[in-house]
Motif scaffolding. Structure first.
Motif, PDB file in Angstrom:
ATOM      1  N   SER A  30      72.351  26.963  61.265  1.00 30.34           N
ATOM      2  CA  SER A  30      72.971  28.003  62.096  1.00 30.34           C
ATOM      3  C   SER A  30      74.456  27.743  62.313  1.00 30.34           C
ATOM      4  N   PHE A  31      74.782  26.593  62.835  1.00 29.14           N
ATOM      5  CA  PHE A  31      76.174  26.307  63.161  1.00 29.14           C
ATOM      6  C   PHE A  31      76.927  25.769  61.947  1.00 29.14           C
ATOM      7  N   GLY A  32      76.277  24.897  61.195  1.00 24.05           N
ATOM      8  CA  GLY A  32      76.933  24.281  60.037  1.00 24.05           C
ATOM      9  C   GLY A  32      77.208  25.259  58.919  1.00 24.05           C
ATOM     10  N   ALA A  33      76.142  25.841  58.345  1.00 21.20           N
ATOM     11  CA  ALA A  33      76.308  26.733  57.190  1.00 21.20           C
ATOM     12  C   ALA A  33      76.952  28.045  57.582  1.00 21.20           C
ATOM     13  N   GLY A  34      76.680  28.531  58.783  1.00 24.11           N
ATOM     14  CA  GLY A  34      77.214  29.826  59.196  1.00 24.11           C
ATOM     15  C   GLY A  34      78.629  29.777  59.726  1.00 24.11           C
ATOM     16  N   ILE A  35      79.071  28.607  60.258  1.00 25.54           N
ATOM     17  CA  ILE A  35      80.390  28.540  60.882  1.00 25.54           C
ATOM     18  C   ILE A  35      81.243  27.395  60.316  1.00 25.54           C
ATOM     19  N   LEU A  36      80.765  26.150  60.480  1.00 22.62           N
ATOM     20  CA  LEU A  36      81.592  24.990  60.112  1.00 22.62           C
ATOM     21  C   LEU A  36      81.902  24.915  58.620  1.00 22.62           C
ATOM     22  N   PHE A  37      80.889  25.101  57.784  1.00 22.26           N
ATOM     23  CA  PHE A  37      81.059  24.954  56.341  1.00 22.26           C
ATOM     24  C   PHE A  37      81.145  26.291  55.623  1.00 22.26           C
ATOM     25  N   ALA A  38      81.352  27.365  56.357  1.00 28.77           N
ATOM     26  CA  ALA A  38      81.362  28.706  55.756  1.00 28.77           C
ATOM     27  C   ALA A  38      82.463  28.859  54.714  1.00 28.77           C
ATOM     28  N   ASP A  39      83.647  28.360  55.004  1.00 30.20           N
ATOM     29  CA  ASP A  39      84.747  28.499  54.043  1.00 30.20           C
ATOM     30  C   ASP A  39      84.435  27.780  52.738  1.00 30.20           C
ATOM     31  N   PHE A  40      83.875  26.571  52.841  1.00 28.72           N
ATOM     32  CA  PHE A  40      83.503  25.834  51.636  1.00 28.72           C
ATOM     33  C   PHE A  40      82.381  26.553  50.888  1.00 28.72           C
ATOM     34  N   LEU A  41      81.370  27.009  51.613  1.00 29.71           N
ATOM     35  CA  LEU A  41      80.220  27.665  50.979  1.00 29.71           C
ATOM     36  C   LEU A  41      80.573  29.025  50.390  1.00 29.71           C
ATOM     37  N   ASN A  42      81.618  29.666  50.906  1.00 30.83           N
ATOM     38  CA  ASN A  42      81.995  30.988  50.411  1.00 30.83           C
ATOM     39  C   ASN A  42      82.542  30.965  48.987  1.00 30.83           C
ATOM     40  N   GLN A  43      82.857  29.799  48.460  1.00 32.72           N
ATOM     41  CA  GLN A  43      83.302  29.745  47.069  1.00 32.72           C
ATOM     42  C   GLN A  43      82.130  29.888  46.087  1.00 32.72           C
ATOM     43  N   PHE A  44      80.904  29.790  46.609  1.00 33.58           N
ATOM     44  CA  PHE A  44      79.705  30.006  45.804  1.00 33.58           C
ATOM     45  C   PHE A  44      79.117  31.363  46.170  1.00 33.58           C
ATOM     46  N   HIS A  45      78.388  31.947  45.241  1.00 35.68           N
ATOM     47  CA  HIS A  45      77.812  33.266  45.494  1.00 35.68           C
ATOM     48  C   HIS A  45      76.301  33.241  45.292  1.00 35.68           C
ATOM     49  N   PHE A  46      75.600  33.998  46.124  1.00 39.07           N
ATOM     50  CA  PHE A  46      74.149  34.133  46.033  1.00 39.07           C
ATOM     51  C   PHE A  46      73.823  35.610  46.214  1.00 39.07           C
ATOM     52  N   GLY A  47      73.251  36.201  45.194  1.00 42.72           N
ATOM     53  CA  GLY A  47      72.924  37.629  45.252  1.00 42.72           C
ATOM     54  C   GLY A  47      74.159  38.502  45.361  1.00 42.72           C
ATOM     55  N   GLY A  48      75.278  38.031  44.838  1.00 38.01           N
ATOM     56  CA  GLY A  48      76.512  38.810  44.882  1.00 38.01           C
ATOM     57  C   GLY A  48      77.327  38.627  46.155  1.00 38.01           C
ATOM     58  N   TYR A  49      76.856  37.798  47.070  1.00 36.55           N
ATOM     59  CA  TYR A  49      77.560  37.579  48.337  1.00 36.55           C
ATOM     60  C   TYR A  49      77.968  36.118  48.461  1.00 36.55           C
ATOM     61  N   PRO A  50      79.062  35.842  49.145  1.00 40.91           N
ATOM     62  CA  PRO A  50      79.438  34.443  49.398  1.00 40.91           C
ATOM     63  C   PRO A  50      78.328  33.749  50.200  1.00 40.91           C
ATOM     64  N   VAL A  51      78.030  32.504  49.839  1.00 43.13           N
ATOM     65  CA  VAL A  51      76.908  31.790  50.449  1.00 43.13           C
ATOM     66  C   VAL A  51      77.102  31.603  51.950  1.00 43.13           C
ATOM     67  N   GLY A  52      78.308  31.316  52.402  1.00 44.73           N
ATOM     68  CA  GLY A  52      78.552  31.160  53.837  1.00 44.73           C
ATOM     69  C   GLY A  52      78.232  32.435  54.595  1.00 44.73           C
ATOM     70  N   PHE A  53      78.653  33.553  54.061  1.00 40.09           N
ATOM     71  CA  PHE A  53      78.343  34.853  54.670  1.00 40.09           C
ATOM     72  C   PHE A  53      76.847  35.115  54.632  1.00 40.09           C
ATOM     73  N   TRP A  54      76.217  34.820  53.481  1.00 42.47           N
ATOM     74  CA  TRP A  54      74.782  35.058  53.330  1.00 42.47           C
ATOM     75  C   TRP A  54      73.988  34.249  54.357  1.00 42.47           C
ATOM     76  N   PHE A  55      74.347  32.970  54.544  1.00 48.36           N
ATOM     77  CA  PHE A  55      73.651  32.151  55.541  1.00 48.36           C
ATOM     78  C   PHE A  55      73.851  32.703  56.943  1.00 48.36           C
ATOM     79  N   ALA A  56      75.057  33.136  57.249  1.00 50.40           N
ATOM     80  CA  ALA A  56      75.319  33.650  58.590  1.00 50.40           C
ATOM     81  C   ALA A  56      74.547  34.941  58.845  1.00 50.40           C
ATOM     82  N   GLN A  57      74.312  35.745  57.823  1.00 48.14           N
ATOM     83  CA  GLN A  57      73.672  37.044  58.017  1.00 48.14           C
ATOM     84  C   GLN A  57      72.169  37.037  57.771  1.00 48.14           C
ATOM     85  N   GLN A  58      71.708  36.348  56.724  1.00 45.24           N
ATOM     86  CA  GLN A  58      70.297  36.426  56.350  1.00 45.24           C
ATOM     87  C   GLN A  58      69.638  35.079  56.128  1.00 45.24           C
ATOM     88  N   GLY A  59      70.334  34.189  55.476  1.00 46.26           N
ATOM     89  CA  GLY A  59      69.740  32.919  55.064  1.00 46.26           C
ATOM     90  C   GLY A  59      69.199  32.105  56.214  1.00 46.26           C
TER      91      GLY A  59
END
Length: 87
Positions: A30-59
């Motif tokens: 919740s806090f790590g993938a959605g907020i703290l590491f979101a910028d780093f995770l956003n360089q990867f994509h899952f289902g056409g969306y940045p991973v940080g965004f995907w975790f914050a919204q659905q993952g």
């Protein structure tokens, strides 16, 4: 009436250990993938969306539901191990 001797200290130690692990995963997702590491995770994509965004919204929701089932399964195993399960 049967006399049951239970290891209450061992039971609560196992229960708190499980809760600690579940809460660490919950925090990291919740806090790590959605907020703290979101910028780093956003360089990867899952289902056409940045991973940080995907975790914050659905993952995180998928992980939280999985944690519920994991918790229930592990608590049943702990209950049986310490003979405090329901018949």
């Amino acid at each position: 009436m049967t006399d049951h001797t239970h290891d209450s200290h061992g039971y609560w130690k196992a229960t708190l250990s499980l809760l600690t692990k579940i809460l660490i995963v919950w925090f990291l997702v919740s806090f790590g993938a959605g907020i703290l590491f979101a910028d780093f995770l956003n360089q990867f994509h899952f289902g056409g969306y940045p991973v940080g965004f995907w975790f914050a919204q659905q993952g995180s929701i998928y992980v939280f539901v999985a944690l519920i089932f994991i918790y229930a399964n592990r608590m049943n195993a702990i209950d049986e191990k310490f003979d405090v399960h329901e018949d």
